[in-house]
Design a protein around this motif. Structure first.
Motif, mmCIF file in Angstrom:
data_model
loop_
_atom_site.group_PDB
_atom_site.id
_atom_site.type_symbol
_atom_site.label_atom_id
_atom_site.label_comp_id
_atom_site.label_asym_id
_atom_site.label_seq_id
_atom_site.Cartn_x
_atom_site.Cartn_y
_atom_site.Cartn_z
ATOM 1 N N CYS A 199 0.822 -1.209 0.000
ATOM 2 C CA CYS A 199 0.000 0.000 0.000
ATOM 3 C C CYS A 199 0.853 1.256 0.000
ATOM 4 C CB CYS A 199 -0.910 0.017 1.218
ATOM 5 S SG CYS A 199 -1.997 -1.415 1.344
ATOM 6 N N GLY A 217 -2.040 3.914 2.856
ATOM 7 C CA GLY A 217 -2.990 2.817 2.739
ATOM 8 C C GLY A 217 -4.180 3.129 1.842
ATOM 9 N N CYS A 266 -3.812 0.373 -2.628
ATOM 10 C CA CYS A 266 -3.205 -0.931 -2.355
ATOM 11 C C CYS A 266 -3.343 -1.836 -3.571
ATOM 12 C CB CYS A 266 -3.888 -1.607 -1.163
ATOM 13 S SG CYS A 266 -3.718 -0.733 0.398
ATOM 14 N N SER A 276 -3.143 -5.919 -4.347
ATOM 15 C CA SER A 276 -3.080 -7.202 -3.639
ATOM 16 C C SER A 276 -2.842 -8.368 -4.588
ATOM 17 C CB SER A 276 -4.357 -7.423 -2.832
ATOM 18 O OG SER A 276 -5.458 -7.525 -3.674
#
Length: 125
Positions: free
Chosen positions: A109, A113, A116, A118
């Motif tokens: 991130c 944050g 991000c 993933s």
């Protein structure tokens, strides 16, 4: 009095078990099938992960043996926070991992944050 002590012990036991995360140790295959990472304890209650395999023919700046996940410390049940290195851009981001059965989800991130990216991994061992 004995009942109060037994209740206190039971409460502490329940609190203690919910505070511990599962164990993400092992070898994990990325959802793209392009790489495997081995995660294990690296001191101070943290986990780290290094690349152990790259699919032949995949062009990437990543190298086998390169550490990707650093100092991932427990952050709730089956969750960890630390740092994640992205070999594509050479930058280290705040990282997080979460474990659900045989699936590990990792994220790097940026911007506190707010952004991000993933990846999902499945156990390879």
């Amino acid at each position: 009095m004995a009942l109060k002590i037994a209740a206190a012990i039971a409460a502490l036991t329940l609190m203690g078990t919910s505070a511990f995360a599962g164990d993400p140790s092992g070898t994990w295959l990325r959802d793209t099938g392009a790489s495997k990472v081995k995660i294990g304890p690296c001191g101070g209650g943290a986990y780290c992960g290094s690349l152990v395999w790259l699919k032949p023919g995949v062009e990437t700046p990543a190298k086998v043996g390169q550490r990707i996940f650093y100092d991932m410390k427990p952050d709730g049940a089956d969750a960890w926070k630390g740092s994640a290195f992205n070999p594509e851009d050479g930058k280290t981001y705040s990282g997080k991992m979460s474990l659900s059965g045989g699936t590990l989800t990792t994220a790097g991130c940026a911007m506190g944050g707010m952004i991000c990216k993933s990846s999902t991994w499945t156990r390879a061992n």
